[in-house]
Design an enzyme around this catalytic site. Structure first.
Site, PDB file in Angstrom:
ATOM      1  N   ARG A   2      32.996  10.096  28.589  1.00  0.00           N
ATOM      2  CA  ARG A   2      32.679  10.096  27.016  1.00  0.00           C
ATOM      3  C   ARG A   2      32.045  11.457  26.387  1.00  0.00           C
ATOM      4  NH1 ARG A   2      29.917   5.098  26.278  1.00  0.00           N
ATOM      5  NH2 ARG A   2      31.812   4.279  26.864  1.00  0.00           N
ATOM      6  N   ASP A  36      31.421  -5.899  23.903  1.00  0.00           N
ATOM      7  CA  ASP A  36      31.847  -7.403  24.546  1.00  0.00           C
ATOM      8  C   ASP A  36      31.076  -7.985  23.922  1.00  0.00           C
ATOM      9  OD1 ASP A  36      29.761  -7.460  26.898  1.00  0.00           O
ATOM     10  OD2 ASP A  36      30.415  -5.331  26.594  1.00  0.00           O
TER      11      ASP A  36
END
Length: 235
Positions: free
Chosen positions: A25, A204
């Site tokens: 990332r 999540d």
């Protein structure tokens, strides 16, 4: 002047550093933000990249997972590279019905079950809080978006096996999400009289797993958080 964990020379790291956990990332953020980015370090698979955004210098470097790993890099960046502010750009698990997957949380403070900050000031329960100017810049960049929240988070030492009964109590006390690094970052920044912020995308949710992001989504769906992080980096 390389350190045991960073190979860059002094001057090759910008005063402001964006710090995701994932090395992939970090590379993707550098490529997305800075066409002129160049890699200035690659030790133990943790790359560091420096370039410019709107003419202002910026570096991106991964922290790895957890407070001990982040603490190593943050300490070396502050102590040896004269970094002035680190903005964590990460993911978190929602634990309150006030947030949903895809929302962004600007972490005003970070509770923790870690011992990382307990020895900082003997006899005092250290408060791990963000730097206000960075919070203000991120909030201003968010505008009136209802997908951005400013609230405490909780930084855990363990990804698995945390007590289920704590989730509701944390939510009752206004905690919106759980992650693994912010409290450590805020502690290191306070130690060095520097600035820090964590901007977290809810990937999540502990109360509803039906909308959880895939591993691929976690690497790509961070544009909203990244916009806020850059605003804080260059405020």
């Amino acid at each position: 002047m390389a350190t045991p964990h960073i190979a860059a020379e002094k001057g090759e790291i910008a005063p402001a550093v964006l710090m995701p956990g994932d090395p992939k990332r970090a590379r993707r953020i550098a490529e997305l933000l800075m066409p002129d980015a160049r890699q200035v370090s690659d030790v133990r698979g943790i790359g560091a990249y420096t370039g410019t955004v709107d003419g202002k210098p910026l570096s991106v470097m991964a922290s790895g997972m957890g407070m001990p790993s982040l603490g190593i890099y943050a300490n070396e960046l502050f102590r040896f590279y004269d970094v002035q502010r680190i903005i964590r750009v990460g993911t978190a698990g929602g634990l309150s019905p006030k947030v949903r997957v895809g929302d962004v949380v600007v972490a005003l403070g970070a509770h923790t079950d870690s011992a990382m900050n307990t020895t900082r000031i003997p006899g005092i329960h250290f408060s791990a809080v963000a730097s206000y100017p960075l919070v203000a810049a991120a909030v201003a960049a968010a505008g009136d978006s209802d997908r951005v929240h400013v609230a405490p988070v909780v930084s855990r030492d363990h990804f698995y096996g945390n007590p289920a009964e704590q989730i509701q109590k944390l939510a009752d006390y206004g905690t919106l999400c759980v992650e693994m690094e912010a409290a450590g970052l805020y502690g290191v920044a306070a130690e060095h009289d520097r600035e820090a912020l964590a901007v977290l995308t809810i990937s999540d949710h502990l109360l509803d797993s039906s909308q959880d992001m895939s591993a691929e989504d976690r690497e790509h769906k961070f544009e909203r958080a990244l916009h806020l992080a850059v605003a804080a980096a260059h405020c």
